[in-house]
Write an enzyme that holds these catalytic residues in place. Structure first.
Site, mmCIF file in Angstrom:
data_model
loop_
_atom_site.group_PDB
_atom_site.id
_atom_site.type_symbol
_atom_site.label_atom_id
_atom_site.label_comp_id
_atom_site.label_asym_id
_atom_site.label_seq_id
_atom_site.Cartn_x
_atom_site.Cartn_y
_atom_site.Cartn_z
ATOM 1 N N ASP A 76 1.116 -1.885 0.127
ATOM 2 C CA ASP A 76 -0.024 -0.135 -0.113
ATOM 3 C C ASP A 76 0.607 1.291 0.159
ATOM 4 O OD1 ASP A 76 0.858 -0.155 2.500
ATOM 5 O OD2 ASP A 76 -0.956 -1.079 3.448
ATOM 6 N N ASN A 142 -8.123 -2.628 14.027
ATOM 7 C CA ASN A 142 -9.172 -2.575 13.415
ATOM 8 C C ASN A 142 -9.248 -4.145 12.807
ATOM 9 O OD1 ASN A 142 -8.395 -1.959 10.850
ATOM 10 N ND2 ASN A 142 -9.249 -0.217 10.991
ATOM 11 N N HIS A 144 -7.040 -4.684 9.944
ATOM 12 C CA HIS A 144 -7.285 -3.791 8.759
ATOM 13 C C HIS A 144 -5.808 -4.860 8.430
ATOM 14 C CE1 HIS A 144 -4.831 -0.036 9.610
ATOM 15 N NE2 HIS A 144 -3.742 -1.089 9.470
ATOM 16 N N GLU A 149 -9.728 -1.856 4.951
ATOM 17 C CA GLU A 149 -10.196 -1.087 6.918
ATOM 18 C C GLU A 149 -11.466 -2.036 6.474
ATOM 19 O OE1 GLU A 149 -8.809 0.663 8.335
ATOM 20 O OE2 GLU A 149 -8.390 2.522 7.774
HETATM 21 C C1 GLP Z 1 -0.650 -0.030 8.629
HETATM 22 C C2 GLP Z 1 -0.336 -0.183 7.025
HETATM 23 C C3 GLP Z 1 -0.049 -1.645 7.099
HETATM 24 C C4 GLP Z 1 0.515 -2.689 8.252
HETATM 25 C C5 GLP Z 1 -0.539 -2.058 9.712
HETATM 26 C C6 GLP Z 1 0.481 -2.388 10.096
HETATM 27 O O1 GLP Z 1 -1.304 1.176 8.418
HETATM 28 N N1 GLP Z 1 -1.282 0.217 6.162
HETATM 29 O O2 GLP Z 1 0.127 -2.494 5.852
HETATM 30 O O3 GLP Z 1 0.606 -3.636 8.679
HETATM 31 O O4 GLP Z 1 -0.989 -0.725 9.221
HETATM 32 O O5 GLP Z 1 1.042 -1.694 10.938
HETATM 33 P P1 GLP Z 1 1.473 -1.506 12.047
HETATM 34 O O6 GLP Z 1 2.970 -2.792 12.413
HETATM 35 O O7 GLP Z 1 2.728 -0.523 12.132
HETATM 36 O O8 GLP Z 1 0.775 -2.083 13.936
#
Ligand code: GLP
Length: 249
Positions: A76, A142, A144, A149
């Protein structure tokens, strides 16, 4: 190494859960990535969770693991940040993964742009590479995956999405804590795009992920928790610490 297969029973028999200490997540996940062919296609997640994995791969490269021939596809990207912006995922992939692993820019793709045509271009690039061999994913609080989302269904493909307020708050730390600076939209691989990968490795640490992770592994398959669609994938490995695997009730 004290990694163990945990008793938390995923609904799907094709999901394996490896529980390990927080500081072992990187090495355990790196063992899985190291099994890729030297010219394999690696799907990379950004965020904090996989940082230890990338650090482990960089150490292994110094010890002789051939990483230069890998091809990378990111999950992303924020809409509105240029690839030169240090807060962009393009910059993350370049500086944290590709450059230290010796992977030339020509073998690295990150979603970019904001149109349906841009999204289609990204899907075509993944297909032209023969698909993703191993996809690393994190999980949002949440549920995702990528930036899919809650409400994202199983058929979604790469597209522009509006970010949840909760996601923007969670990511504000990367924008100096200023919520107003966090982009409102992102381009993300869809759920179906992610599930097209041949293998998926989900990394998670910390109690903040426990509720979403348990629901994803043991709850109903529902767009309310997009990570739950991983139950439909034939080869998922979850590498997580006990905080992420223990939900206080
Ligand atoms: C982010 C990214 C995801 C990531 C997730 C968890 O917003 N878009 O690709 O895997 O949320 O992030 P983190 O590992 O920093 O908790």
């Amino acid at each position: 190494m004290t990694a163990q297969t945990l008793a938390l029973a995923p609904v799907s028999s094709s999901t394996r859960v490896i529980a390990c200490a927080t500081d072992e997540i990187g090495e355990v996940a790196a063992d899985l990535v190291a099994s890729l062919a030297p010219d394999g296609v690696l799907g990379v997640a950004t965020g904090s969770s996989p940082l230890a994995l990338y650090a482990a791969l960089i150490r292994r490269r110094a010890e002789g693991l051939a990483t230069e021939g890998l091809r990378l596809f990111a999950l992303d990207e924020y809409v509105g940040l240029s690839g030169d912006d240090p807060r962009s995922y393009a910059a993350y992939v370049r500086s944290v993964i590709a450059e230290p692993l010796g992977i030339p820019a020509s073998r690295v793709r990150v979603p970019s742009g904001s149109t349906a045509a841009d999204a289609e271009t990204y899907e075509r690039a993944i297909a032209a590479a023969g698909g993703v061999d191993l996809q690393i994913v994190g999980i949002g609080r949440n549920g995702h995956i990528g930036f899919n989302e809650p409400g994202s269904d199983a058929e979604t493909r790469t597209r522009v999405v509006e970010l949840d307020e909760s996601t923007r708050r969670a990511n504000a730390e990367h924008f100096g804590g200023d919520l107003s600076l966090v982009p409102t939209h992102a381009m993300t691989q869809g759920v179906a795009t992610i599930l097209s990968a041949r293998r998926i490795v989900l990394v998670a640490s910390g109690a903040a992920k426990a509720r979403a992770l348990r629901a994803a592994l043991t709850g109903p398959v529902t767009a309310a928790n997009p990570a739950s669609f991983l139950q439909r994938h034939p080869d998922v490995t979850v590498v997580a610490d006990s905080d992420a695997l223990t939900e206080d009730r």
